[in-house]
Design a protein around this motif. Structure first.
Motif, mmCIF file in Angstrom:
data_model
loop_
_atom_site.group_PDB
_atom_site.id
_atom_site.type_symbol
_atom_site.label_atom_id
_atom_site.label_comp_id
_atom_site.label_asym_id
_atom_site.label_seq_id
_atom_site.Cartn_x
_atom_site.Cartn_y
_atom_site.Cartn_z
ATOM 1 N N LEU A 295 0.818 -1.209 0.000
ATOM 2 C CA LEU A 295 0.000 0.000 0.000
ATOM 3 C C LEU A 295 0.856 1.266 0.000
ATOM 4 O O LEU A 295 0.467 2.285 -0.573
ATOM 5 N N LEU A 296 2.005 1.183 0.648
ATOM 6 C CA LEU A 296 2.944 2.294 0.637
ATOM 7 C C LEU A 296 4.139 1.873 -0.210
ATOM 8 O O LEU A 296 4.882 0.954 0.150
ATOM 9 N N LYS A 297 4.292 2.506 -1.360
ATOM 10 C CA LYS A 297 5.308 2.125 -2.334
ATOM 11 C C LYS A 297 6.614 2.867 -2.072
ATOM 12 O O LYS A 297 6.630 4.017 -1.647
ATOM 13 N N ARG A 298 7.719 2.187 -2.385
ATOM 14 C CA ARG A 298 9.042 2.808 -2.401
ATOM 15 C C ARG A 298 9.660 2.520 -3.759
ATOM 16 O O ARG A 298 9.855 1.355 -4.118
ATOM 17 N N VAL A 299 9.929 3.559 -4.522
ATOM 18 C CA VAL A 299 10.490 3.370 -5.860
ATOM 19 C C VAL A 299 11.707 4.271 -6.026
ATOM 20 O O VAL A 299 11.777 5.360 -5.455
ATOM 21 N N GLU A 300 12.656 3.788 -6.812
ATOM 22 C CA GLU A 300 13.800 4.588 -7.214
ATOM 23 C C GLU A 300 13.711 4.800 -8.718
ATOM 24 O O GLU A 300 13.659 3.834 -9.482
ATOM 25 N N ILE A 301 13.667 6.048 -9.123
ATOM 26 C CA ILE A 301 13.489 6.401 -10.528
ATOM 27 C C ILE A 301 14.785 7.035 -11.032
ATOM 28 O O ILE A 301 15.130 8.152 -10.626
ATOM 29 N N PRO A 302 15.538 6.353 -11.898
ATOM 30 C CA PRO A 302 16.797 6.919 -12.402
ATOM 31 C C PRO A 302 16.541 8.192 -13.200
ATOM 32 O O PRO A 302 15.488 8.373 -13.818
ATOM 33 N N HIS A 303 17.525 9.059 -13.186
ATOM 34 C CA HIS A 303 17.425 10.292 -13.972
ATOM 35 C C HIS A 303 18.795 10.707 -14.470
ATOM 36 O O HIS A 303 19.833 10.205 -14.004
ATOM 37 N N ASP A 562 21.938 9.772 -8.417
ATOM 38 C CA ASP A 562 21.429 9.882 -9.780
ATOM 39 C C ASP A 562 20.069 9.209 -9.952
ATOM 40 O O ASP A 562 19.756 8.661 -11.008
ATOM 41 N N ARG A 563 19.264 9.260 -8.918
ATOM 42 C CA ARG A 563 17.903 8.718 -9.007
ATOM 43 C C ARG A 563 17.029 9.414 -7.972
ATOM 44 O O ARG A 563 17.522 9.914 -6.957
ATOM 45 N N PHE A 564 15.746 9.459 -8.256
ATOM 46 C CA PHE A 564 14.775 9.980 -7.303
ATOM 47 C C PHE A 564 14.333 8.827 -6.396
ATOM 48 O O PHE A 564 14.003 7.741 -6.879
ATOM 49 N N ARG A 565 14.326 9.083 -5.093
ATOM 50 C CA ARG A 565 13.774 8.108 -4.138
ATOM 51 C C ARG A 565 12.399 8.607 -3.724
ATOM 52 O O ARG A 565 12.276 9.642 -3.063
ATOM 53 N N ILE A 566 11.366 7.870 -4.106
ATOM 54 C CA ILE A 566 9.990 8.308 -3.888
ATOM 55 C C ILE A 566 9.248 7.284 -3.048
ATOM 56 O O ILE A 566 9.227 6.085 -3.362
ATOM 57 N N ALA A 567 8.648 7.759 -1.976
ATOM 58 C CA ALA A 567 7.740 6.935 -1.177
ATOM 59 C C ALA A 567 6.343 7.516 -1.356
ATOM 60 O O ALA A 567 6.141 8.718 -1.164
ATOM 61 N N TYR A 568 5.376 6.692 -1.751
ATOM 62 C CA TYR A 568 4.025 7.210 -1.977
ATOM 63 C C TYR A 568 2.983 6.137 -1.718
ATOM 64 O O TYR A 568 3.232 4.941 -1.911
ATOM 65 N N TRP A 569 1.836 6.581 -1.253
ATOM 66 C CA TRP A 569 0.704 5.682 -1.080
ATOM 67 C C TRP A 569 0.172 5.282 -2.446
ATOM 68 O O TRP A 569 0.045 6.122 -3.348
ATOM 69 N N ASP A 570 -0.170 4.020 -2.589
ATOM 70 C CA ASP A 570 -0.526 3.469 -3.890
ATOM 71 C C ASP A 570 -1.949 3.858 -4.287
ATOM 72 O O ASP A 570 -2.855 3.033 -4.372
ATOM 73 N N ARG A 571 -2.098 5.148 -4.552
ATOM 74 C CA ARG A 571 -3.389 5.684 -4.965
ATOM 75 C C ARG A 571 -3.280 6.361 -6.329
ATOM 76 O O ARG A 571 -4.224 6.999 -6.788
ATOM 77 N N PHE A 572 -2.130 6.226 -6.973
ATOM 78 C CA PHE A 572 -1.873 6.969 -8.207
ATOM 79 C C PHE A 572 -1.571 6.027 -9.365
ATOM 80 O O PHE A 572 -1.076 4.916 -9.189
ATOM 81 N N ALA A 576 4.351 4.880 -17.989
ATOM 82 C CA ALA A 576 5.327 3.795 -17.887
ATOM 83 C C ALA A 576 6.748 4.320 -17.782
ATOM 84 O O ALA A 576 7.590 3.714 -17.103
ATOM 85 N N ASP A 577 7.019 5.431 -18.445
ATOM 86 C CA ASP A 577 8.385 5.953 -18.475
ATOM 87 C C ASP A 577 8.425 7.373 -17.944
ATOM 88 O O ASP A 577 7.630 8.226 -18.350
ATOM 89 N N ASN A 578 9.381 7.600 -17.048
ATOM 90 C CA ASN A 578 9.645 8.956 -16.580
ATOM 91 C C ASN A 578 10.704 9.574 -17.486
ATOM 92 O O ASN A 578 11.645 8.892 -17.896
ATOM 93 N N PRO A 579 10.591 10.859 -17.819
ATOM 94 C CA PRO A 579 11.591 11.488 -18.679
ATOM 95 C C PRO A 579 12.939 11.576 -17.982
ATOM 96 O O PRO A 579 13.020 11.538 -16.741
ATOM 97 N N PRO A 580 14.028 11.713 -18.743
ATOM 98 C CA PRO A 580 15.364 11.659 -18.133
ATOM 99 C C PRO A 580 15.740 12.883 -17.314
ATOM 100 O O PRO A 580 16.609 12.790 -16.454
#
Length: 601
Positions: A295-303, A562-572, A576-580
């Motif tokens: 329910l609470l997501k942790r994702v790392e999004i490279p940039h 070199d990445r975003f660390r995002i914690a968010y509730w899984d309501r969104f 598929a792809d985040n821009p660089p």
């Protein structure tokens, strides 16, 4: 030659310089990725649903006392930029390309003497009044005359704004060599002249101002909370540049003075999404049932965003730090490897460039092209600029005590000796005593070990953490010795480099020249960056500037990721792809089913 013929020649010359093809977009170098008939950006979901709420938090211990972001006075509420539209808008999957927003088309003179913006007739402020060329020209004059001091430096190469007709405005340039100027002016937020006619532009305000963007201010609790609501009849909602963006109806920011409290509030569901900037939290603080259940997501999004320079910045306006050799010596007291292993769980990389995480960073020895830029200043630069690759001191293959011995050797060369346990200048008798200014208590755990190492050298160092208002005031008036600061960068450095590094900016309160850099060579290199004729030249010239900044030791480099660390509730939902080149949060949307599952947990 007759007077008539001279006049005709002059008019023909003017016509030639005026010749320009209307364009839907401008790229600083090369051509725009998206053609005139594009339907949407590649990194959006064009059919994303609208609705719902996104609750965010300001966790930097800052508060706000103004909704006016364009002046020096006051601290503006986070997110206030959402209420304003600009002439053009930048994409996050190109180095530096801007597409028409308020401007339907852009015309740049062949000789780069001016740029013309042709406005969309449909463009409107939130009160229904049309956005006109007079609003554009008025905004430009007001920002330059009464706005934050940085605007004067940013627009210094612009001579004037000329209203051609109701929907056309021309900016004439004082310097035709700056190819970036048309794009810089495209970033101009357009303010309503009629709204400000009977208001004091130089005063802070908590009255929601009139804008034209996708959101308006809905609620304000000074210093505690600000809420933005999506404008139902937003004039630009269906433009291709906006399709699939601005999907969420309400976006709020709650202000937290304490980072620990803010983190607990996220886990309790008080707000929805957090960019985690504390490595210890990312490694240890999310071991909760909500994370385990998904329910609470942790994702790392490279940039691929340039990291710029985060570091301990010296205020070289202070006599204590005027000597580069002293600044270099003190850099040996920061043990990044110990800090990263013991405080950050190995999460970070060492910063070494003012343009870190980009092709603009100077690495290795100078190329032949860089040497061409640097050679005219050889007599004014350290020899190491030409013969060595800069690398911050480290403890990977040597103990800290060897670094401290190297520091003492440099300090002796600079005229300092340890007397009665204190570093003292042999001629002036000045003691090595200074303060490290902080705004966040969480940074004390990093600074205190650094202070201990400085004290081992004989320096007397105090650490002072102040409230955000005092911190901002002290930075704007350069009332500090050393502070932790970030000098952010883009993939296309230009005019803003004057505000970071020029002698002029060093004397302007509120400028971003925190270090007080004032060097004729750096001034000249900054102008070369601004005047770069193409991408290859920009990269070469920026690297040359970077080398000089590195070897003058204006900051003790910290670290980057070199990445975003995002914690968010899984309501969104999200594309598929985040821009660089950024976190495209404005492309996310609220998924009703997911939101209901989270809300009913």
């Amino acid at each position: 030659m007759t007077t008539w013929m001279l006049m005709m020649g002059a008019l023909l010359g003017m016509a030639s310089s005026m010749a320009a093809e209307p364009r839907h977009a401008l790229a600083l170098h090369g051509e725009p990725k998206y053609g005139p008939a594009f339907e949407h950006l590649d990194y959006v979901s064009p059919e994303a649903p609208s609705g719902g709420t996104l609750k965010l938090a300001n966790v930097s211990a800052s508060t706000f006392d103004s909704l006016h972001p364009f002046i020096l006075r006051g601290t503006a509420a986070e997110g206030i930029g959402r209420i304003y539209d600009t002439l053009t808008v930048r994409t996050l999957d190109e180095a530096f390309t801007e597409y028409g927003l308020i401007a339907e088309s852009i015309e740049v003179a062949d000789d780069n003497s001016h740029v013309r913006f042709n406005l969309r007739e449909a463009a409107r402020f939130h009160d229904g009044e049309p956005i006109t060329a007079k609003d554009v020209a008025w905004t430009f004059r007001r920002l330059r005359e009464d706005g934050h001091p940085r605007y004067r430096a940013y627009y210094s190469d612009v001579d004037r704004a000329e209203v051609i007709d109701r929907h056309s405005v021309v900016f004439h340039f004082a310097d035709t060599s700056n190819a970036e100027l048309p794009l810089i002016l495209g970033q101009l937020p357009v303010l309503p002249a009629h709204y400000w006619a009977d208001r004091d532009f130089s005063a802070t305000t908590l009255t929601p101002p009139l804008g034209s963007g996708p959101y308006r201010v809905a609620e304000v609790e000074q210093g505690r909370r600000v809420v933005y609501e999506r404008v139902d009849d937003y004039w630009a909602a269906d433009l291709p540049i906006n399709r699939g963006r601005y999907n969420i109806d309400r976006i709020s920011y709650d202000y937290y003075r304490d980072g620990t409290v803010a983190l607990q509030a996220l886990k309790a569901g008080e707000y929805h999404l957090r960019r985690e900037n504390v490595a210890r939290n990312w490694a240890t603080a999310y071991d909760t049932p909500a994370v385990e259940s998904g329910l609470l997501k942790r994702v790392e999004i490279p940039h691929e965003q340039p990291a710029g320079m985060q570091g301990f910045f010296f205020n070289t306006r202070r006599d204590l730090f005027a000597d580069p050799k002293v600044r270099e010596a003190l850099s040996y007291a920061f043990d990044f490897e110990w800090t990263n292993d013991n405080l950050f769980y190995g999460a970070y990389k060492r910063t070494r460039s003012y343009f870190q995480n980009s092709e603009l960073a100077a690495t290795g020895l100078p190329s032949d092209q860089e040497l061409e830029r640097l050679e005219p200043y050889r007599d004014e630069l350290p020899e190491r600029v030409f013969t060595e690759a800069y690398q911050p001191p480290d403890t990977r293959d040597r103990p800290l005590r060897r670094n401290l011995r190297q520091a003492l050797s440099l300090l002796r060369e600079a005229g300092w000796r340890v007397e009665d346990g204190t570093l003292t200048h042999t001629e002036s008798g000045q003691r090595m005593a200074f303060e490290i200014l902080l705004v966040s208590p969480s940074f004390e755990r990093v600074v205190l070990p650094f202070r201990r190492n400085l004290e081992r050298l004989g320096a007397e160092v105090s650490v002072r953490t102040v409230d955000p208002t005092q911190y901002q005031n002290r930075l704007e008036t350069f009332d500090f010795d050393m502070t932790v600061h970030v000098a952010p960068q883009s993939l296309s450095p230009g005019n803003e480099q004057r505000d970071f590094w020029s002698c002029e900016a060093a004397g302007i309160n509120g400028s971003r020249n925190i270090a007080g850099v004032c060097d004729p060579v750096i001034d000249a290199l900054v102008e070369q960056v601004i005047d770069a004729p193409d991408r290859d030249a920009l990269v070469t010239r920026t690297r040359a500037l970077d080398r000089v900044l590195q070897w003058q030791f204006y900051a003790i480099p910290n670290w980057y990721i070199d990445r975003f660390r995002i914690a968010y509730w899984d309501r969104f939902g999200r594309p598929a792809d985040n821009p660089p080149y950024g976190l495209a949060l404005d492309t996310w949307w609220v998924d009703p089913e997911r939101a209901a599952r989270v809300d009913n947990r």
